[in-house]
Motif scaffolding. Structure first.
Motif, PDB file in Angstrom:
ATOM      1  N   GLN A  69       0.834  -1.210   0.000  1.00 25.39           N
ATOM      2  CA  GLN A  69       0.000   0.000   0.000  1.00 25.39           C
ATOM      3  C   GLN A  69       0.864   1.254   0.000  1.00 25.39           C
ATOM      4  O   GLN A  69       0.632   2.191  -0.778  1.00 25.39           O
ATOM      5  N   HIS A  70       1.876   1.286   0.852  1.00 26.77           N
ATOM      6  CA  HIS A  70       2.757   2.450   0.929  1.00 26.77           C
ATOM      7  C   HIS A  70       3.500   2.678  -0.386  1.00 26.77           C
ATOM      8  O   HIS A  70       3.605   3.805  -0.863  1.00 26.77           O
ATOM      9  N   THR A  71       4.022   1.594  -0.948  1.00 34.09           N
ATOM     10  CA  THR A  71       4.851   1.722  -2.149  1.00 34.09           C
ATOM     11  C   THR A  71       4.019   2.080  -3.375  1.00 34.09           C
ATOM     12  O   THR A  71       4.372   2.987  -4.135  1.00 34.09           O
ATOM     13  N   VAL A  72       2.908   1.393  -3.575  1.00 35.67           N
ATOM     14  CA  VAL A  72       2.085   1.613  -4.768  1.00 35.67           C
ATOM     15  C   VAL A  72       1.470   3.013  -4.759  1.00 35.67           C
ATOM     16  O   VAL A  72       1.523   3.738  -5.769  1.00 35.67           O
ATOM     17  N   MET A  73       0.916   3.437  -3.629  1.00 37.54           N
ATOM     18  CA  MET A  73       0.251   4.734  -3.576  1.00 37.54           C
ATOM     19  C   MET A  73       1.228   5.901  -3.677  1.00 37.54           C
ATOM     20  O   MET A  73       0.813   7.027  -3.992  1.00 37.54           O
ATOM     21  N   ALA A  74       2.508   5.647  -3.426  1.00 33.78           N
ATOM     22  CA  ALA A  74       3.508   6.712  -3.518  1.00 33.78           C
ATOM     23  C   ALA A  74       4.074   6.890  -4.920  1.00 33.78           C
ATOM     24  O   ALA A  74       4.803   7.840  -5.186  1.00 33.78           O
ATOM     25  N   GLY A  77       2.573   7.143 -11.132  1.00 38.13           N
ATOM     26  CA  GLY A  77       1.482   6.628 -11.953  1.00 38.13           C
ATOM     27  C   GLY A  77       0.197   6.501 -11.169  1.00 38.13           C
ATOM     28  O   GLY A  77      -0.888   6.868 -11.654  1.00 38.13           O
ATOM     29  N   PHE A  78       0.298   6.009  -9.940  1.00 40.48           N
ATOM     30  CA  PHE A  78      -0.901   5.875  -9.105  1.00 40.48           C
ATOM     31  C   PHE A  78      -1.436   7.256  -8.726  1.00 40.48           C
ATOM     32  O   PHE A  78      -2.658   7.474  -8.705  1.00 40.48           O
ATOM     33  N   LYS A  79      -0.528   8.196  -8.447  1.00 41.32           N
ATOM     34  CA  LYS A  79      -0.962   9.540  -8.088  1.00 41.32           C
ATOM     35  C   LYS A  79      -1.724  10.201  -9.242  1.00 41.32           C
ATOM     36  O   LYS A  79      -2.713  10.897  -9.020  1.00 41.32           O
ATOM     37  N   THR A  94      -5.601  11.329   1.564  1.00 39.24           N
ATOM     38  CA  THR A  94      -6.150   9.999   1.291  1.00 39.24           C
ATOM     39  C   THR A  94      -5.094   8.932   1.486  1.00 39.24           C
ATOM     40  O   THR A  94      -5.359   7.854   2.042  1.00 39.24           O
ATOM     41  N   TYR A  95      -3.879   9.221   1.040  1.00 39.95           N
ATOM     42  CA  TYR A  95      -2.751   8.310   1.259  1.00 39.95           C
ATOM     43  C   TYR A  95      -2.529   8.084   2.755  1.00 39.95           C
ATOM     44  O   TYR A  95      -2.360   6.948   3.215  1.00 39.95           O
ATOM     45  N   VAL A  96      -2.542   9.170   3.510  1.00 38.97           N
ATOM     46  CA  VAL A  96      -2.335   9.085   4.960  1.00 38.97           C
ATOM     47  C   VAL A  96      -3.468   8.298   5.623  1.00 38.97           C
ATOM     48  O   VAL A  96      -3.234   7.460   6.505  1.00 38.97           O
ATOM     49  N   LEU A  97      -4.699   8.540   5.184  1.00 40.86           N
ATOM     50  CA  LEU A  97      -5.849   7.828   5.750  1.00 40.86           C
ATOM     51  C   LEU A  97      -5.749   6.332   5.503  1.00 40.86           C
ATOM     52  O   LEU A  97      -5.912   5.522   6.431  1.00 40.86           O
ATOM     53  N   LEU A  98      -5.476   5.940   4.254  1.00 41.72           N
ATOM     54  CA  LEU A  98      -5.400   4.516   3.938  1.00 41.72           C
ATOM     55  C   LEU A  98      -4.217   3.850   4.635  1.00 41.72           C
ATOM     56  O   LEU A  98      -4.311   2.703   5.084  1.00 41.72           O
ATOM     57  N   SER A  99      -3.104   4.564   4.770  1.00 39.44           N
ATOM     58  CA  SER A  99      -1.966   4.033   5.504  1.00 39.44           C
ATOM     59  C   SER A  99      -2.341   3.780   6.968  1.00 39.44           C
ATOM     60  O   SER A  99      -1.981   2.757   7.556  1.00 39.44           O
ATOM     61  N   SER A 219      14.574   3.169  -1.094  1.00 40.07           N
ATOM     62  CA  SER A 219      15.182   3.062  -2.422  1.00 40.07           C
ATOM     63  C   SER A 219      14.256   3.634  -3.492  1.00 40.07           C
ATOM     64  O   SER A 219      14.702   4.357  -4.400  1.00 40.07           O
ATOM     65  N   PHE A 220      12.959   3.318  -3.398  1.00 36.09           N
ATOM     66  CA  PHE A 220      11.983   3.894  -4.336  1.00 36.09           C
ATOM     67  C   PHE A 220      11.924   5.414  -4.180  1.00 36.09           C
ATOM     68  O   PHE A 220      11.881   6.162  -5.165  1.00 36.09           O
ATOM     69  N   GLU A 221      11.928   5.872  -2.939  1.00 38.94           N
ATOM     70  CA  GLU A 221      11.852   7.305  -2.674  1.00 38.94           C
ATOM     71  C   GLU A 221      13.074   8.032  -3.221  1.00 38.94           C
ATOM     72  O   GLU A 221      12.967   9.161  -3.720  1.00 38.94           O
ATOM     73  N   GLU A 222      14.231   7.383  -3.120  1.00 41.70           N
ATOM     74  CA  GLU A 222      15.461   7.983  -3.639  1.00 41.70           C
ATOM     75  C   GLU A 222      15.336   8.264  -5.138  1.00 41.70           C
ATOM     76  O   GLU A 222      15.776   9.313  -5.622  1.00 41.70           O
ATOM     77  N   LYS A 223      14.750   7.343  -5.885  1.00 43.06           N
ATOM     78  CA  LYS A 223      14.590   7.537  -7.328  1.00 43.06           C
ATOM     79  C   LYS A 223      13.707   8.754  -7.616  1.00 43.06           C
ATOM     80  O   LYS A 223      13.987   9.539  -8.529  1.00 43.06           O
ATOM     81  N   ASP A 224      12.635   8.896  -6.832  1.00 39.67           N
ATOM     82  CA  ASP A 224      11.749  10.044  -7.013  1.00 39.67           C
ATOM     83  C   ASP A 224      12.478  11.347  -6.699  1.00 39.67           C
ATOM     84  O   ASP A 224      12.287  12.364  -7.382  1.00 39.67           O
ATOM     85  N   LEU A 225      13.320  11.345  -5.669  1.00 40.36           N
ATOM     86  CA  LEU A 225      14.034  12.554  -5.274  1.00 40.36           C
ATOM     87  C   LEU A 225      15.108  12.927  -6.296  1.00 40.36           C
ATOM     88  O   LEU A 225      15.338  14.114  -6.555  1.00 40.36           O
ATOM     89  N   VAL A 226      15.756  11.925  -6.875  1.00 38.89           N
ATOM     90  CA  VAL A 226      16.721  12.198  -7.943  1.00 38.89           C
ATOM     91  C   VAL A 226      16.005  12.812  -9.147  1.00 38.89           C
ATOM     92  O   VAL A 226      16.493  13.769  -9.757  1.00 38.89           O
TER      93      VAL A 226
END
Length: 255
Positions: A69-74, A77-79, A94-99, A219-226
Motif C-alpha cells: 500500500q505504501h509503495t504503490v500509492m507513492a 502513476g498511481f498519483k 487519502t494516502y495518509v488515511l489509507l496508511s 530506495s523507491f523514494e530515492e529515485k523520485d528525489l533524484v
C-alpha cells in the motif's frame, strides 16, 4: 453559484483532510503503544496464541500489505490515476488515511508470538533500551517537522487551496538530522522498532519485516528525489548516508 460550490468543495476538502490527520495522529500514538507495550488495549504480544506457521503467515501478510500500500500509492502513476478521481489537494490526505487504516488492521489482526528472543534485566541496560525506544520516536517525529509535517500528512495542501495560495516549487533543504542521514524519519523508526529490553519472536518478526520495507521504500523514494532535484540530490547521496550515517555512496568511497 459556481463560487459558492467552489467554496463548499474547498471547505469539504479541508474538513476531510483534518479528519484524516486526526486518524493518523491517533494511529501513530497507538503504534507507539503497540510496539512498546505501553497503555494500549492490544499490544504486539497480546491476544490468543495460534499455531506458529499460521501466526507467521498472517503477520507476514499484514506487513506485506502495509508495504505494498505504501509503495504503490507513492508512485507517480498511481498519483496521476488518483488525481483523476479526487481533488489533488486531498491526494496526500487519502494516502495518509489509507496508511492509517492498514496499520489499524495490523493492530487488530496481529498474532502474538511470545517466545522470548532476548530479555534484558540489568537496570542500566534496560533503561538505556527504553530511552532509545523513546528517542527513536522523537527523532521520527522531529524529522517530519523539519521538512514540513503538515504538508507530509496532507493538511497544508487543502489549507493552501482554501486560501487560494500559489503552489510553491519543492525546495531542497537539509536541516539538522538531514545533514547526517538522508532519511532520519526511517532511522527513527528503526531505532524505535529494535530498541526493546524484551524482544519476543513476534516483535522480532515485526521489526525485521518493517526494516526490509523501510530499505525498499527508501530506495523507491530515492529515485523520485533524484528525478525531482537531479544532480543536486545525487551529490547529496554521495555525501550523506541514506539511513545509516556511515553507509555513504560507494561512488563517493571510490573517489
Amino acid at each position: 453559484m459556481n463560487l459558492n460550490n467552489n467554496r463548499a468543495a474547498r471547505a469539504i476538502a479541508l474538513v476531510y483532510s483534518a479528519c484524516c490527520y486526526v486518524v493518523f495522529l491517533i494511529t501513530f500514538l497507538y503504534l507507539i503503544g503497540f510496539v512498546g507495550s505501553v497503555a494500549v488495549p492490544k499490544n504486539i504480544n497480546d491476544g490468543p496464541l495460534l499455531a506458529w506457521p499460521l501466526a507467521v503467515l498472517i503477520n507476514c501478510a499484514l506487513i506485506l500489505l502495509f508495504g505494498v500500500q505504501h509503495t504503490v500509492m507513492a508512485r507517480k502513476g498511481f498519483k496521476r490515476w488518483l488525481a483523476a478521481v479526487i481533488p489533488t489537494s486531498v491526494e496526500r490526505s487519502t494516502y495518509v488515511l489509507l496508511s492509517s487504516l492498514v496499520l489499524v488492521l495490523m493492530f487488530w489482526l496481529w498474532q502474538p508470538m511470545t517466545l522470548t528472543v532476548w530479555e534484558v534485566e540489568t537496570t542500566w541496560a534496560k533503561g538505556l533500551l527504553i530511552g532509545l525506544f523513546w528517542l527513536g520516536w522523537g527523532i521520527a517525529l522531529l524529522a517530519t517537522f523539519l521538512i514540513g509535517h503538515f504538508e507530509l500528512f496532507g493538511l497544508k495542501q487543502p489549507i493552501d487551496r482554501w486560501r487560494r495560495a500559489t503552489p510553491q516549487a519543492p525546495e531542497f533543504r537539509t536541516p539538522l538530522f538531514y545533514k547526517i542521514v538522508r532519511h532520519p524519519l526511517y532511522l527513527g523508526f528503526l531505532i524505535a522498532f529494535w530498541a526493546t529490553p524484551h524482544m519476543t519472536a513476534g516483535h522480532l518478526l515485526f521489526s525485521m519485516g518493517m526494516t526490509v520495507y523501510i530499505f525498499i521504500g527508501a530506495s523507491f523514494e530515492e529515485k523520485d528525489l533524484v528525478a525531482l532535484f537531479g544532480e543536486r540530490y545525487r551529490r547529496y547521496q554521495q555525501e550523506v548516508g541514506m539511513i545509516l550515517p556511515w553507509a555513504k555512496s560507494r561512488k563517493k568511497d571510490a573517489e
